[in-house]
Design a protein around this motif. Structure first.
Motif, PDB file in Angstrom:
ATOM      1  N   THR A 106       0.824  -1.220   0.000  1.00  0.00           N
ATOM      2  CA  THR A 106       0.000   0.000   0.000  1.00  0.00           C
ATOM      3  C   THR A 106       0.854   1.263   0.000  1.00  0.00           C
ATOM      4  O   THR A 106       0.541   2.229  -0.705  1.00  0.00           O
ATOM      5  CB  THR A 106      -0.929  -0.012   1.229  1.00  0.00           C
ATOM      6  OG1 THR A 106      -1.626  -1.252   1.278  1.00  0.00           O
ATOM      7  CG2 THR A 106      -1.914   1.122   1.181  1.00  0.00           C
ATOM      8  N   PHE A 107       1.909   1.278   0.782  1.00  0.00           N
ATOM      9  CA  PHE A 107       2.752   2.465   0.866  1.00  0.00           C
ATOM     10  C   PHE A 107       3.409   2.763  -0.484  1.00  0.00           C
ATOM     11  O   PHE A 107       3.553   3.927  -0.867  1.00  0.00           O
ATOM     12  CB  PHE A 107       3.816   2.291   1.952  1.00  0.00           C
ATOM     13  CG  PHE A 107       4.658   3.508   2.164  1.00  0.00           C
ATOM     14  CD1 PHE A 107       4.159   4.610   2.826  1.00  0.00           C
ATOM     15  CD2 PHE A 107       5.961   3.561   1.694  1.00  0.00           C
ATOM     16  CE1 PHE A 107       4.920   5.746   3.018  1.00  0.00           C
ATOM     17  CE2 PHE A 107       6.732   4.687   1.873  1.00  0.00           C
ATOM     18  CZ  PHE A 107       6.215   5.785   2.543  1.00  0.00           C
ATOM     19  N   TRP A 109       2.208   2.122  -3.521  1.00  0.00           N
ATOM     20  CA  TRP A 109       1.206   2.718  -4.412  1.00  0.00           C
ATOM     21  C   TRP A 109       0.833   4.130  -3.968  1.00  0.00           C
ATOM     22  O   TRP A 109       0.636   5.021  -4.820  1.00  0.00           O
ATOM     23  CB  TRP A 109      -0.044   1.847  -4.468  1.00  0.00           C
ATOM     24  CG  TRP A 109       0.163   0.635  -5.313  1.00  0.00           C
ATOM     25  CD1 TRP A 109       0.407  -0.633  -4.898  1.00  0.00           C
ATOM     26  CD2 TRP A 109       0.174   0.609  -6.735  1.00  0.00           C
ATOM     27  NE1 TRP A 109       0.561  -1.456  -5.975  1.00  0.00           N
ATOM     28  CE2 TRP A 109       0.422  -0.717  -7.129  1.00  0.00           C
ATOM     29  CE3 TRP A 109       0.005   1.570  -7.736  1.00  0.00           C
ATOM     30  CZ2 TRP A 109       0.496  -1.125  -8.445  1.00  0.00           C
ATOM     31  CZ3 TRP A 109       0.090   1.169  -9.061  1.00  0.00           C
ATOM     32  CH2 TRP A 109       0.329  -0.157  -9.415  1.00  0.00           C
ATOM     33  N   LEU A 110       0.752   4.376  -2.679  1.00  0.00           N
ATOM     34  CA  LEU A 110       0.426   5.713  -2.185  1.00  0.00           C
ATOM     35  C   LEU A 110       1.530   6.704  -2.553  1.00  0.00           C
ATOM     36  O   LEU A 110       1.245   7.828  -3.006  1.00  0.00           O
ATOM     37  CB  LEU A 110       0.213   5.688  -0.671  1.00  0.00           C
ATOM     38  CG  LEU A 110      -0.197   7.009  -0.030  1.00  0.00           C
ATOM     39  CD1 LEU A 110      -1.568   7.440  -0.541  1.00  0.00           C
ATOM     40  CD2 LEU A 110      -0.205   6.884   1.472  1.00  0.00           C
ATOM     41  N   ALA A 111       2.779   6.299  -2.406  1.00  0.00           N
ATOM     42  CA  ALA A 111       3.894   7.167  -2.791  1.00  0.00           C
ATOM     43  C   ALA A 111       3.878   7.432  -4.285  1.00  0.00           C
ATOM     44  O   ALA A 111       4.144   8.566  -4.734  1.00  0.00           O
ATOM     45  CB  ALA A 111       5.221   6.530  -2.376  1.00  0.00           C
ATOM     46  N   CYS A 112       3.518   6.440  -5.092  1.00  0.00           N
ATOM     47  CA  CYS A 112       3.422   6.607  -6.544  1.00  0.00           C
ATOM     48  C   CYS A 112       2.345   7.633  -6.902  1.00  0.00           C
ATOM     49  O   CYS A 112       2.559   8.510  -7.746  1.00  0.00           O
ATOM     50  CB  CYS A 112       3.134   5.268  -7.204  1.00  0.00           C
ATOM     51  SG  CYS A 112       2.859   5.363  -8.979  1.00  0.00           S
ATOM     52  N   VAL A 113       1.188   7.538  -6.272  1.00  0.00           N
ATOM     53  CA  VAL A 113       0.075   8.463  -6.560  1.00  0.00           C
ATOM     54  C   VAL A 113       0.436   9.892  -6.148  1.00  0.00           C
ATOM     55  O   VAL A 113       0.153  10.854  -6.876  1.00  0.00           O
ATOM     56  CB  VAL A 113      -1.211   7.981  -5.865  1.00  0.00           C
ATOM     57  CG1 VAL A 113      -2.302   9.047  -5.897  1.00  0.00           C
ATOM     58  CG2 VAL A 113      -1.701   6.696  -6.490  1.00  0.00           C
ATOM     59  N   ILE A 114       1.091  10.051  -4.990  1.00  0.00           N
ATOM     60  CA  ILE A 114       1.462  11.393  -4.524  1.00  0.00           C
ATOM     61  C   ILE A 114       2.489  12.019  -5.467  1.00  0.00           C
ATOM     62  O   ILE A 114       2.381  13.191  -5.838  1.00  0.00           O
ATOM     63  CB  ILE A 114       1.988  11.336  -3.070  1.00  0.00           C
ATOM     64  CG1 ILE A 114       0.837  11.003  -2.129  1.00  0.00           C
ATOM     65  CG2 ILE A 114       2.662  12.642  -2.671  1.00  0.00           C
ATOM     66  CD1 ILE A 114       1.254  10.741  -0.706  1.00  0.00           C
ATOM     67  N   CYS A 131       7.128   9.010 -10.894  1.00  0.00           N
ATOM     68  CA  CYS A 131       6.130   8.382 -10.041  1.00  0.00           C
ATOM     69  C   CYS A 131       6.384   6.887  -9.872  1.00  0.00           C
ATOM     70  O   CYS A 131       5.844   6.253  -8.968  1.00  0.00           O
ATOM     71  CB  CYS A 131       4.729   8.618 -10.585  1.00  0.00           C
ATOM     72  SG  CYS A 131       4.459   7.880 -12.206  1.00  0.00           S
ATOM     73  N   CYS A 140      10.306   1.541   0.340  1.00  0.00           N
ATOM     74  CA  CYS A 140       8.879   1.824   0.149  1.00  0.00           C
ATOM     75  C   CYS A 140       8.042   0.545   0.067  1.00  0.00           C
ATOM     76  O   CYS A 140       6.822   0.616   0.038  1.00  0.00           O
ATOM     77  CB  CYS A 140       8.676   2.631  -1.134  1.00  0.00           C
ATOM     78  SG  CYS A 140       9.407   4.271  -1.072  1.00  0.00           S
ATOM     79  N   MET A 160       2.442   0.406   5.877  1.00  0.00           N
ATOM     80  CA  MET A 160       1.247   1.180   6.280  1.00  0.00           C
ATOM     81  C   MET A 160       0.290   0.287   7.007  1.00  0.00           C
ATOM     82  O   MET A 160       0.048  -0.798   6.759  1.00  0.00           O
ATOM     83  CB  MET A 160       0.561   1.769   5.071  1.00  0.00           C
ATOM     84  CG  MET A 160       1.275   2.991   4.602  1.00  0.00           C
ATOM     85  SD  MET A 160       0.313   3.982   3.494  1.00  0.00           S
ATOM     86  CE  MET A 160      -0.817   4.768   4.577  1.00  0.00           C
TER      87      MET A 160
END
Length: 160
Positions: A106-107, A109-114, A131, A140, A160
């Motif tokens: 999850t972390f 993918w979240l870092a990629c989206v941000i 990204c 990550c 996460m």
């Protein structure tokens, strides 16, 4: 008034002169006898059964009781993070040091989206693919601990 009980000299002993099975102190006082000002109340030397017969000392009687002492159990909580951990495998019951590998979580993918969201403001960074950097960085990703013996998953550390 204190009453001194005469004690004969013990037979020779090859060890230290004040130790061994035949050593008895010179002034033995029974706990029920009155004490003098120099002795504490209830002061007595322990007399083991069978040692007082030849020396004029009364032998004490001991209760044959069993005392059971229980220790509190301590729960060891194993913390699985990024480093390999020594543990017992729940699958093969072997004492092992876990093998670790990284998986996308999850972390990541979240870092990629941000990064992608902020990359729209800077089109060059978005086109280069910044990204996608979290997918290349192990810091990550989630850490999976496996048994090197049976290859089963023991634990997973989620970022996460």
């Amino acid at each position: 008034m204190s009453k001194e009980i005469p004690v004969e000299n013990p037979p020779p002993y090859s060890g230290h002169p004040t130790t061994g099975p035949h050593f008895l102190p010179q002034n033995v006082v029974h706990p029920t006898q009155p004490t003098t000002a120099g002795q504490p109340s209830g002061y007595a030397y322990p007399v083991q059964p069978g040692y007082g017969q030849g020396y004029g000392v009364q032998s004490a009687s001991y209760n044959n009781t069993t005392t059971i002492v229980t220790q509190p159990t301590i729960a060891v909580i194993q913390v699985y993070r990024e480093s390999p951990v020594r543990t017992m495998c729940p699958h093969c019951q072997a004492d092992v040091v876990t093998a670790t590998h990284y998986e996308t979580g999850t972390f990541t993918w979240l870092a990629c989206v941000i990064i992608c969201f902020f990359g729209f403001k800077n089109f060059v960074a978005f086109c280069i693919g910044c990204c996608l950097f979290p997918f290349c960085i192990n810091g990550c990703k989630d850490v999976v601990h496996t048994c090197p013996n049976c290859r089963q998953q023991i634990a997973r550390y989620n970022r996460m």
